[in-house]
Design a protein around this motif. Sequence first.
Motif, short mmCIF file in Angstrom:
data_model
loop_
_atom_site.label_atom_id
_atom_site.label_comp_id
_atom_site.label_asym_id
_atom_site.label_seq_id
_atom_site.Cartn_x
_atom_site.Cartn_y
_atom_site.Cartn_z
N SER A 40 -0.71 -6.22 4.62
CA SER A 40 -1.23 -5.01 5.27
C SER A 40 -2.41 -5.34 6.18
O SER A 40 -2.57 -4.78 7.26
N GLN A 41 -3.21 -6.33 5.74
CA GLN A 41 -4.32 -6.75 6.61
C GLN A 41 -3.80 -7.41 7.88
O GLN A 41 -4.31 -7.20 8.98
N THR B 200 0.85 -1.19 0.00
CA THR B 200 0.00 0.00 0.00
C THR B 200 0.88 1.23 0.00
O THR B 200 2.10 1.13 0.07
N THR B 201 0.23 2.37 -0.06
CA THR B 201 0.99 3.61 0.09
C THR B 201 0.61 4.31 1.38
O THR B 201 0.94 5.46 1.62
N THR B 202 -0.15 3.58 2.21
CA THR B 202 -0.65 4.18 3.44
C THR B 202 0.31 3.91 4.60
O THR B 202 0.62 2.77 4.90
#
Lengths: 492, 481
Positions: A328-329, A256-258
């Motif tokens: 990411s999850q 992600t980019t978060t």
Amino acid sequence: MNKPLRRIAIFCGILVMALLIRDNWLQYVQADSLRTNTNNRRVAIERYATPRGDIIVDGNPITGSVEAKHGDFKYKRTYKNGAMWAPVTGYSSQAFGSTQLESIDDGILSGTDDRLFFRNTLDMITGKQKQGGNVVTTLNQAAQTAAFNGLKAQGGKGAVVALEPSTGKILALASYPSYDPSSFAGNSTDVDSKNWTKLQKSNDPADPMLNRALRETYPPGSTFKVVTAAAALENGLYTSADTATNSPLPWVMPGTTTPLKNEGNIPCKDATLRAALQYSCNSVFGKIGADLGNAKMLAEAKKFGFDSPQDTPVRAYPSVFSDKMNASQTALSSIGQFNTAATPLQMAMVASAVANDGKLMKPYMVDKLQSSNLDTVSQTQPEQLSQPLSSKNAQILQDMMKTVVEQGTGTNAKINGITVGGKTGTAQHGVANSANPYAWFISFAKLPDGSSPVAVAVVIEDNSANRDDISGGGLAAPIAKSVMQAVIQSKK
Amino acid sequence: MSSTTNPPTHHTSTIGAIGAPSRRNTELALLVFAVVIPVFAYANVGLAIDGKVPAGLLAYGLGLALLAGVAHLVVRKFAPYADPLLLPLATLLNGLGLVAIWRLDQSKLLQQIHVAGGKATNQLLYTAMGIALFVAVLILLKDHRTLQRYTYISMATALVLLLLPLVPGLGADVYGAKIWISVGSFTIQPGEFAKIVLAVFFAGYLMVKRDALALASRRFMGMYLPRGRDLGPILVVWAISILILVFETDLGTSLLFFGMFVIMLYVATERTSWIVFGLLMSAVGAVGVASFEPHIQVRVQAWLDPMHEYVLSRTPGVTGVHSDQLQQALWAFGSGGTLGTGWGQGHSELIRFAANSDFIFATFGEELGLAGVMAILLVYGLIAERGIRTALAARDPFGKLLAVGLSGGFALQVFVVAGGVMGLIPLTGMTMPFLAYGGSSVIANWALIGILIRISDTARRPAPAPAANPDAEMTQVVRPS
């Protein structure tokens, strides 16, 4: 005319024979199924014909029986401080059946259990009335009172579970708002049915009959970082509380980019595990989860009891840590968000396993079952459920959790002269995290002799009046503290 | 039949039986049991419910003993050769019925809904009236053949009795069945009396017409088909039964009368074809009426699936015609099991309405169990068989027909009621003879027993003097077979 007369005689004989056969079918072949049919009111009449045995806490009954004034059910259940004990006892209502301990140990309480057969036969011979046996619980009156009063003072919804780490005994099991099972124990349509209807979720959005301690799962938020820390230590990702972790800040979740944000400006860059837990660094524990991967995190969570129901013997719903998540999850799950959800009992089990040097004891609330003359019919033996972490790692984690209480987010749980370890949590939920967060606190106490008498989990939900204030440390920790104090006091 | 139940030297044979024992002492000994057993049962109920011997025990015991004693003395004086079993068996059933009614009187639930409470006292009064009628029958009816004179008066009386419940203002609708009339504060079930009067009519009529019915027929496929005009009577009775079914909506009464007629017709004509006709016509009638009469349909549905009916009776909005009684009765029987709960310890009050009348058999089922119910059924069976034995022994066709009609009707009634309560056949609105609460039933059945005793006395009585021609005697002997 005599020939037809004889035939008529035989015909009448056949009529009587048909009745005899039918009667044998009815009263012999079908007798048991007719007698025990649940719609057959005799089943209920028999059931309420004798006073029920009691559910006992600290040697005192928390239940009773009174003779009903009307109807054909002789005895009716009563409860002492019913609302406080309802998550333990459940209810036994003439009109609405029974749940929880009242249902699970109904055989003992009503005296019909096979294990009471000898006693009952003896009573029948000596002409004594059949009496129910007692259910002796593991609960602690003082701890339960502290827990319930603490929740009540908060006024919002919430639950508290306290365990004895060395045995798994449940010491407190409170849920708020609650209900008084006495209010619908009878069978009258104008009193009991009305009270019952009022308590249903459709009529009372607060859902007072929900046992939040066992039957509601909440995102555990930061309290889950204890599980993540245990996974890191157990899998050898880090071996000490005080070496710097490989934790960039900001940390962008893989794929992600978060960046995974922390609450406020806290020192999380390459923080030690101890500091990360003390300040509750999302970035550090999120990265640990992503580094370990879904499988290892899941394995550790399962060792703590996630994903399986717990029969205490009242069944607690399984807590959730998901399978088949991407990095990411997994990172979000490892800080107690995303799909992760836990019952208060589950989080108390986490604290308890850490406090008990890594051994998770099976939580239970029935110490023993007694016959009416107080002979023990069965005794529950403590049982180890699993070992989520080694003794050495458990001690490392205990030490980290002590730091949280002494210098971190959990200072509200400090008790003079007692070592307390804990972890706060503030879990976000709702669409775009718009709903009020859940305030969590899990903790354990250690006596000077090194033994741990109690581990607690507290959750407070939706206190809309104090939205800004919701934090594990602010709302939940004081309740945990008073429960721990109550247990320690009562042990003295 | 006779030779299997009695030593071959006496009874069934007729004039040859000079000096046959009267059996009055046997009857007395049996009567002692028939009084003592209910007295013990009565004490048992009191002990089970209140923990003490009921205060009314002495009065109850003396009352029953007095009634039985009077009946016995009257039989001894006016019907010395009567069958010794009929009176004790009826007394036993009546006594047990009183106990069960008194037991249900103690139920608070039944008191609240005014089904029970003080009913046992009423029933004792009805019993006294029944015994009075029994005594009157024995004293006034010196010879049952006298009744033959009243054949057509009986017919008219029976029709009036059967139609009374349909008279507006007189008839009472009790749970769908219109088989009651109310006079002042009393309700009377005229069908119970009609049963006897009709038997008298059928016996008188068939005795006269039997030859015509039996002989004037054509053979067809191995069966004797009656002539068209001989079919008249059976068609009329059938039509009346159907009318009862339609207008009084009571399957039991209808079945009882038609069944009784077919039995008597068969005995009178010795033609099996009548039975075939009878069965066909009842089947056609019952199915035909059931196809449009909702009350009967509900009864049949309840019989096929009592549990569903129970559920319907508890479903808001559809109650009314639906009743949980049959399911409650079945539960009562099942809960009794093999040996029963013991007097006073069951919960047959859950049947609520008619618990002490139509459904009283369920109380016996629950509290006395399989053992008690079988004993009671056998007592009923014995009464019916002793009645038929009386018919066998009777020397005149009218006596034979009347005896078999009354006992066959009695057996049918027991079958229809007990079978209905036990779920063997659809439920009907009749009551168990002697056991159930209700004046009409007790009084009429005592009269029935009185007539049977009268016929059996005539049948067994030794001839006043040996007949002149020994050959003529022998022709009348009923051969033991």
